[in-house]
Design an enzyme around this catalytic site. Sequence first.
Site, PDB file in Angstrom:
ATOM      1  N   ASP A 125      38.618 -97.384 -27.312  1.00 21.80           N
ATOM      2  CA  ASP A 125      38.099 -96.141 -27.879  1.00 21.80           C
ATOM      3  C   ASP A 125      39.171 -95.051 -27.942  1.00 21.80           C
ATOM      4  O   ASP A 125      39.207 -94.262 -28.875  1.00 21.80           O
ATOM      5  CB  ASP A 125      36.928 -95.608 -27.041  1.00 21.80           C
ATOM      6  N   ASP A 197      37.954 -91.614 -32.854  1.00 22.27           N
ATOM      7  CA  ASP A 197      38.054 -92.603 -31.794  1.00 22.27           C
ATOM      8  C   ASP A 197      38.836 -93.771 -32.382  1.00 22.27           C
ATOM      9  O   ASP A 197      38.623 -94.169 -33.546  1.00 22.27           O
ATOM     10  CB  ASP A 197      36.666 -93.085 -31.347  1.00 22.27           C
ATOM     11  N   ASP A 248      33.709-101.671 -34.530  1.00 20.86           N
ATOM     12  CA  ASP A 248      33.861-103.036 -34.012  1.00 20.86           C
ATOM     13  C   ASP A 248      32.564-103.713 -33.582  1.00 20.86           C
ATOM     14  O   ASP A 248      32.600-104.761 -32.931  1.00 20.86           O
ATOM     15  CB  ASP A 248      34.947-103.092 -32.926  1.00 20.86           C
TER      16      ASP A 248
HETATM   17  O1  DAV Z   1      25.959-101.195 -32.106  1.00 20.19           O
HETATM   18  O2  DAV Z   1      25.651 -99.419 -30.954  1.00 20.19           O
HETATM   19  C1  DAV Z   1      28.634-100.190 -30.613  1.00 20.19           C
HETATM   20  C2  DAV Z   1      30.072 -99.782 -30.684  1.00 20.19           C
HETATM   21  C3  DAV Z   1      30.767-100.100 -29.442  1.00 20.19           C
HETATM   22  N1  DAV Z   1      31.929 -99.297 -29.199  1.00 20.19           N
HETATM   23  C4  DAV Z   1      26.376-100.157 -31.612  1.00 20.19           C
HETATM   24  C5  DAV Z   1      27.841 -99.803 -31.811  1.00 20.19           C
END
Ligand code: DAV
Length: 368
Positions: A125, A197, A248
């Site tokens: 991140d 990010d 991602d």
């Molecule tokens: O599906 O809530 C997650 C991203 C993780 N950094 C989601 C996105």
Amino acid sequence: MTSDESRPFGDRSGAAGPAVNSYTEWDPLREVVVGSLLGAVFPTWHDSLEHTMPESAWPVFRGHGGSPLPERHLKAAEAELDNLAEVLTAEGIRVRRPDAARHHRPFRTPEWESDGGLYAAMPRDSLIVVGDAIVEAPMAWRCRYHEADAFRPLIKSYFRRGARWLPAPRPQLTDELYRGAHDPGRWAVTEFEPVFDAADFLRFGRDLIVQRSHVTNEFGIDWMRSALGPEFAVHTVETDDAHAMHIDATIAALAPGKLLVHPGRYVHSELFDGWEILPAPPPTLPADWPMYFCSPWVSMNVLSLDPETVVVERQERPLIEALTAWGFRCVEVDLRHVYSFGGSFHCVTLDTVREGGPGRYLSVPSGS
Ligand code: DAV
């Protein structure tokens, strides 16, 4: 003192090979940073979090900023991260971990204050390696203002050994950055200053893709373009995600020509013309599993060890079967307790060294 630290500027000649070298999401992995949940605390509430956090988490977040995340679950998650580090080591990959940090300490700027930080669990991140450079992201959440600090000893060591170090301009994160509750704009952040990010970007050699999100604005994308210079092209892609924060769990590039995508969020881009595209099967996480930060779709947040090998959560059987049928070797690792705190294998890692150099993989229209 290691030999590396005894000389203030170390060996920047590159004679020992590049200290960081990572151009893609899939080239053979040689060195990786694995995050840590030690000392992790609840984020300090800010209205901009409403756009991305599960609604069930809002009341908990509101009451607990800066206080420790639930201890038993956290311990189980940290054990999963330690195990991931061991599995990667057994695969022949050098693993680095961040320093312990005091995330519970409140901090302030002249304009605002935060009851604490968050964690050092998700290096993806706050940091991105592009070629021989480490970029430090200007993160939009106030409680993440000092998040990269836990990784500074590592970053300094990479710099001493020849890496380029590109910290983005320190954001001010004043009220002008955040859209008010009555503002009809699509995104939580305005164009007041550059923010992003790092996890909103993915690397494809000379090309990067990025999504606009609730933590990444156009100004931030423009800064990244300028910092990387003309050798790299940064393409904004459309995604269909009302809660967008990090690309991602929407797109995972597993090998040249092979894209794993979220079936609902992925919007086809001509950049991927000629690529095979596999919609990820639904996650298997039980509905009552605590998810404070994100959706269960972090199931598709996998880590590529090379173009034939992917680290996948052990209980995501449909995904493991789909990837195996697609020709991949799946390294199965438990990570469900980590899911609860906002990410999976791609989020909790920063791939600092991969083999290979800058190639061209995307179908880029001429002139762009
Ligand atoms: O599906 O809530 C997650 C991203 C993780 N950094 C989601 C996105």
